[in-house]
Design an enzyme around this catalytic site. Structure first.
Site, PDB file in Angstrom:
ATOM      1  CG  HIS A 138      -5.728   0.279   5.062  1.00 36.10           C
ATOM      2  ND1 HIS A 138      -4.457  -0.533   4.945  1.00 36.10           N
ATOM      3  CD2 HIS A 138      -6.135  -0.302   6.070  1.00 36.10           C
ATOM      4  CE1 HIS A 138      -4.692  -1.101   6.634  1.00 36.10           C
ATOM      5  NE2 HIS A 138      -6.250  -1.184   7.177  1.00 36.10           N
TER       6      HIS A 138
ATOM      7  CD  GLU B   7      -2.819  -1.201   2.219  1.00 36.18           C
ATOM      8  OE1 GLU B   7      -2.908  -0.517   3.043  1.00 36.18           O
ATOM      9  OE2 GLU B   7      -3.527  -2.236   2.771  1.00 36.18           O
TER      10      GLU B   7
END
Ligand code: NAD
Ligand code: 2HG
Length: 568
Positions: A446, A416
């Site tokens: 997220h 990420e």
């Protein structure tokens, strides 16, 4: 008296590892002293090295100010002559040395010699004037009807805290209110920069992106505590941290409801192909279809991991008419009419929707791969809002292309980005572009726990945990240390000291510690262990600064010692 002490030194000078996890020369003063400066008006700055506790020959209050250019500056204290010296040094500060810290930009530290030469300059430390505790939880540790004595391991302005990843303002406010030096960043930092910054701080606050590996933590010579402003703590090497006396806190459930609500939304979105319809409309396409669009009423939700989030979700899903089955490695009481099934395969075989809520662990890595996707009902849906490593994304892409699954929602990914921006591509994750081409696939960045409610609650919970730990040594809620707390000392308890001794958990250490403490009146003591590490906290009365110095040095000499702090 309202004084503090964070370890002590061995000589009447600021010495120790001036460039590393060293203690600091500082001074404290009596609470409510008319000359007490406000926390933010004190001219104290973080000082490494340490001065000894007061003895007859030592000036009553000592402080050094370090400038960026390594000069040790004087700080005068107009009204400190009758005040006790307070010195603090952790064992890490005394025994670890980091050669590069001298060059650290924000902390161009004075060498031991420089500190030595400048020792015994006198100044005052501001004491906090307000109670940091705002929660009923914190109140449990106060003394009913008596004002608490605020123990401080540092002059408040000496405490340096690095907050990354846009930690909520509630935390910033709590920490600043203590007078701590707070450095705030919206994003995570690249490892090199992180290492540079972490050398200087006593506490760090992160969320899920910042990797605090052993490689990073070994540079963190001043660090005593980590706050994970989230649920997951997989981004921190918890074991390394514990063995080096660094306590880690998180917020175990403040965002559970937010995640559960997101998943409920996604279940309906997937069942109705809402993502695709919305994308089509954004591109000007009207596509009114009902084929393979379903109600969720009467469908079966399979929850993998029936913890805080899984069980919240269970209740919400049943309220919407779903049947709930779940798999967990431990037996957990079912809520409502949900049913725990013996194996993951059982859940995969029966569920229309499978949702994952397990932590990132070696056992959960690629927990859902080709084999498991094949075990799911044809036309079922998969949701992952746990951790990116739990699903083998390449296998998911294949299952989706072959029409074996009807859709998926992903909130988390193996890699990420550290900050917001155009980063979700094949450079970040090799399958990035393939993934984006799939039908009925909801991708979110997220955000499971990203609500105002959750972030604000997490900020308060973890912010307060950091303050309790820094100021009082309280480890309740820690994820890698035994949970130890003692009620707060009261302001009437003058000349009391709180000893905190983190040590290797091996036979005979308590006997050695108690031999050292035994010359004093130990008012209360608590000790507990967790794996290889044990945490002892004891309050001792009638303790002069000279006694504290002796105590500190004696504890430091024990071979089992990991970290010694003495607060007074
Ligand atoms: N997407 C987000 O923003 C977001 C937000 C919060 C949490 N999370 C992730 O969700 C995870 C779960 O959160 P939680 O609060 O429910 O955690 P939790 O610890 O309360 O529950 C996890 C459950 O998983 C079970 N479990 C562990 N290993 C398992 C295995 N191999 N198979 C089956 N069950 C297993 C545990 O026994 C436990 O009941 C967190 O660890 C975090 O990584 C993501
Ligand atoms: O806010 C975050 O970065 C993490 C959210 C979530 O994954 C958690 O672990 O709580």
């Amino acid at each position: 008296m309202l004084s503090s002490f964070f370890g002590s030194g061995s000589s009447e000078k600021c010495s120790g590892r001036a460039s590393t996890h060293t203690g600091k020369c500082d001074a404290t003063q009596k609470k409510n002293s008319p000359s007490t400066p406000s926390p933010n008006s004190s001219n104290l700055r973080l000082v490494r090295g340490f001065s000894p506790p007061a003895s007859s020959s030592i000036p009553s209050s000592t402080n050094l100010i370090l400038s960026e250019n390594k000069n040790v500056q004087h700080s005068s204290a107009s009204s400190s002559s009758s005040l006790p010296v307070s010195s603090r040094l952790s064992s890490k500060q005394q025994h670890q040395h980091h050669p590069q810290a001298h060059t650290s930009k924000s902390f161009n530290m004075s060498s031991a010699q420089e500190i030595d030469g400048a020792a015994h300059r006198v100044s005052l430390s501001a004491s906090p004037t307000s109670n940091f505790s705002t929660s009923p939880f914190a109140a449990r540790y106060q003394n009913a009807g008596q004002s608490s004595k605020h123990l401080k391991p540092f002059n408040t302005e000496d405490v340096r805290i690095l907050l990354l990843e846009n930690v909520n303002q509630t935390a910033v406010d709590i920490l600043k209110k203590q007078g701590y030096q707070v450095e705030f960043h919206k994003a995570s930092l690249p490892e090199e920069e992180l290492i540079e910054k972490i050398r200087d701080v006593h506490a760090i606050g992160i969320r899920s992106k910042t990797r605090l590996s052993a490689n990073v933590l070994k540079e963190a010579k001043n660090l005593i505590v980590i706050g994970c402003f989230c649920i997951g703590t997989n981004q921190v090497d918890l074991d390394y941290a514990a063995k080096h006396g660094i306590t880690v806190f998180n917020s175990p459930y403040a965002n559970s409801r937010s995640v559960a609500e997101l998943v409920i939304g996604e279940i309906i979105m997937l069942a109705r192909q809402l993502g695709d319809r919305s994308n089509e409309m954004h591109k000007g396409t009207w596509n009114k279809v009902s084929a393979r669009c379903w109600e969720i009423r009467g469908k079966t939700l399979g929850i993998v991991g029936y913890g805080h989030i899984g069980s919240q979700l269970s209740v919400l899903a049943e309220a919407m008419g779903m049947n709930v089955i779940y798999y967990d490695v431990v037996p957990i009481m079912a809520l409502g009419t949900a049913k725990q099934l013996p194996t993951l395969k059982d859940v995969l075989n029966q569920a229309d929707f499978v949702t994952l809520h397990v932590p990132e662990l070696p056992e959960t890595k690629n927990m859902i791969g080709k084999e498991q996707l094949d075990q799911m009902k044809k036309g079922a849906y998969l949701i992952n809002a746990s951790r990116g490593t739990v699903v083998d994304i390449s296998a998911l892409i294949a299952a989706s292309r072959e029409g074996r699954i009807a859709g998926a929602a992903l909130d988390v990914y193996p890699s990420e980005p550290a900050a917001n921006g155009d980063y979700f591509n094949s450079t970040l994750n090799i399958w990035g572009d393939d993934l984006r081409t799939l039908k009925n696939l909801i991708l979110t960045p997220h955000i499971g726990g990203s609500t105002e409610e959750a972030q604000s609650a997490i900020g308060i919970e973890v912010g307060e945990a950091l303050v309790r730990y820094i100021n009082e040594g309280n480890t309740v809620g820690a994820v890698n240390m035994p949970e130890v707390s003692l009620r707060s000392l009261t302001s009437e308890e003058d000349n009391h000291a709180r000893v905190i001794f983190i040590h290797s958990n091996r036979p005979g250490v308590l006997r050695q510690v108690n031999e050292i403490l035994g010359d004093h009146n130990v008012d209360k003591q608590m000790s507990d262990s967790r794996g290889d590490v044990a945490y002892l906290m004891a309050d001792i009365s009638d303790c002069s600064p000279k006694d504290i110095k002796v105590l500190y040095e004696s504890l430091e000499s024990l071979s089992a010692r990991v970290l010694t702090r003495i607060l007074y």
